[in-house]
Design a protein around this motif. Sequence first.
Motif: not given
Length: 758
Positions: A638-645
């Motif tokens: 996932s490329n964006d989970v709460s701002g994290n990859r």
Amino acid sequence: MNKLWGLLLFPGLCHTTTANAEATPALCKASLSTPVWQPLNGLAANTMDIQADHVEVLGVQSAEFTGDVQINSPSMTLLAQSALIDQVQGLLDARGPIVFQDQQSIISSSGLNANLTNNDLNLLGAQYQLTQQQGRGKAEKLSIGSSELNLFNASYTTCPAENETWSISASRIRLSQEEGWGETYDAVLKIYDTPILYLPYFTYPINDQRKSGFLAPSIGSSDRFGLETKTPYYWNIAPNYDATITPRYMSNIGLQLQTEFRYLTEQHHGLVALEYLNKDDSEPLLDERYLFHWQQSSQLNEQWRASIDVTNISDDNYLTDLGSDYANKTDTQLYRTGLLSYMGERWQTDIKVQNFEVLGDHLSSYSAYPQISFSQTNPFVWQGLNLTLNGELSHFKNTELALNEATRLHIEPKAQYLFQDYAWSFLSELSLLQTNYQQKGDFTDTSFEESVSRTLPKLRLYSQINFERETDWLVENGLQTLTPQLQYLYVPNKAQDNIGLYDTTKLQDDFFGLFRDQRYSSVDRIASANQFTLGATTRVFSQQNEELFNLSVGQIFYLSDEAKPSEQKLTASAATLSTQSTYNALFAAEAMLHWHRRWYLSTGVQYDNEGKQIIQSHITLDYKGDDKQLVQVNHRFSNDVSGNRIEQMGLFTSMPINQNWHFIASFHRDLETGRSVELLTGLQYQSCCWAFQVTGHRQIETDLNQSITGIDQDGAVFDSGIRFNFVFKGLGGKSSYDAQKLLQQGIFNYRRPYFLNN
């Protein structure tokens, strides 16, 4: 020499028992080689069939039988060298060697005497074997009553004779089938004939009936807990009430008390659990730590249903620090919900009280006190149209946010036309979304307004065509289906920044989400739309109607720029506005391949055609063999989970080594940070009479008091530990263990994703 035989009218022996409801493990069936006893065909109640080489009648009421004596009654069979029967006094005396057998046991002894009047039977110098469950031993005297078995100066074990790992020697053993429990007096537990423990009195189950007593303990060690022991005590309060009380000692932390109370009535069933730790030695700044959980389902009558699900903890890190059976270590919020539902012939009404406890350094969520929703389950029909009316009235409150209170009324009338045929279907829906808000709070430097009325129409047109053909791909004489789908959705664009976000979040952008008529989970944001969604699903079935393959692909095509999703502000506090990524040309696909009865492949991807990037993807390969063989390899991105990859790979395996030994392991690695996240491995040994499990783990620790953006990716802390479980079968607990359940002890639980529906 011909056998002599006779049919005598006597009261039948009544050593009747009930088989243990627990199935005998396959690896133990070899030790139960004696066939289950069956009564002689045609034998009437209260009669005996006696066969012998010789018979001597003594008067008119007594007889002596000698030479290969065989006595059959409706409840037992007795083989002896001689037998004397006194019909006047109702006595039976037999000399051996003797073999006695009924539905539950086979007993060898040197002598037998029985009172046929009161159904008491005694055997001397007995060796017994239970035939429908594990259990055997010896006794100087064995007494069989109408509902129980008493053994004097006896032994008991569930181990086979050739490998007697453990046994119990006692002055008296009482087995009561009516109560479902065994009792021992002055007992000594022996391991390989070596005395280990003296117990003046204890009980253990012999069938599935419940009784108060200690359950099998467990012991372990870890960096965080130190030495850890659990000793559960089961309290059978009543047939419909019970409780489990578990002291949990952790040398690094302290003594925790875990309790669970279960109840069942005609209208209600549920449980109440409380976990309490007075002082955590590893966290001196914290006071008492606790968890409370209450779960109940009620059927008040034919129309009314109710449910309660409440979990509360003392601090955000309780689950990550101490763990619990009532929540997962990875949970980021806890639900507290009370629901009362009315189900009528045409309408369903739900009255809900709901609160979320957000764990960690995040904004707290709104509570709904209450949320009253109604939906029309049986539509009105007019001129071929289905007319429905749905809506809700909700009151939200959160004193920590700028908008601290709001009342929302939403009404949604809908006209629907549906045509369905075997080959195709068509659905058209026209809805009117009317929402009114009364908001309270600090509106300074915000676009929020105290009173808001929003009216939006929504048009949805959806159609699909069903094709099928015969195919030989993957399977002979198979069937392939193809279902193209087309949807048009229109919602006009309307500014909604004057409305807070109370229970609304963005829904998942997978293939199934492409054909939804809404982008958000609730009505605080209604996304504009002027778009076509085009997709198709193909499936392959065997002659047995087993699905072997499916592939679904789809994409949204926007007809105007203003209908494209924009960055949406998804927090209701003006001081902490944040954005969530959106994608203007979303392509999504899902697939499953089951090309062999043991192999499964599941995969999915979401791709932004305009930005030329993968949004999310997952792939899982499973092998599921005989005898609980299991291997799973998975990858997720996932490329964006709460701002994290996020990019991780995982492995699960469960492999029997032989009939007794079983190995399990799971491993997960974070490819972004180049480190392992969790390693779990376990070994199980199971025989007829004892079982042993040992698991070891090394997993990353989570600190929910630290914000996600402030996490030091290079300074992760890991916890390592080992846990033991040991049980003597037949002395409490179940005698069958599932090694795959050990895989549930980790952060990442094993699952088969291709059976999940979105």
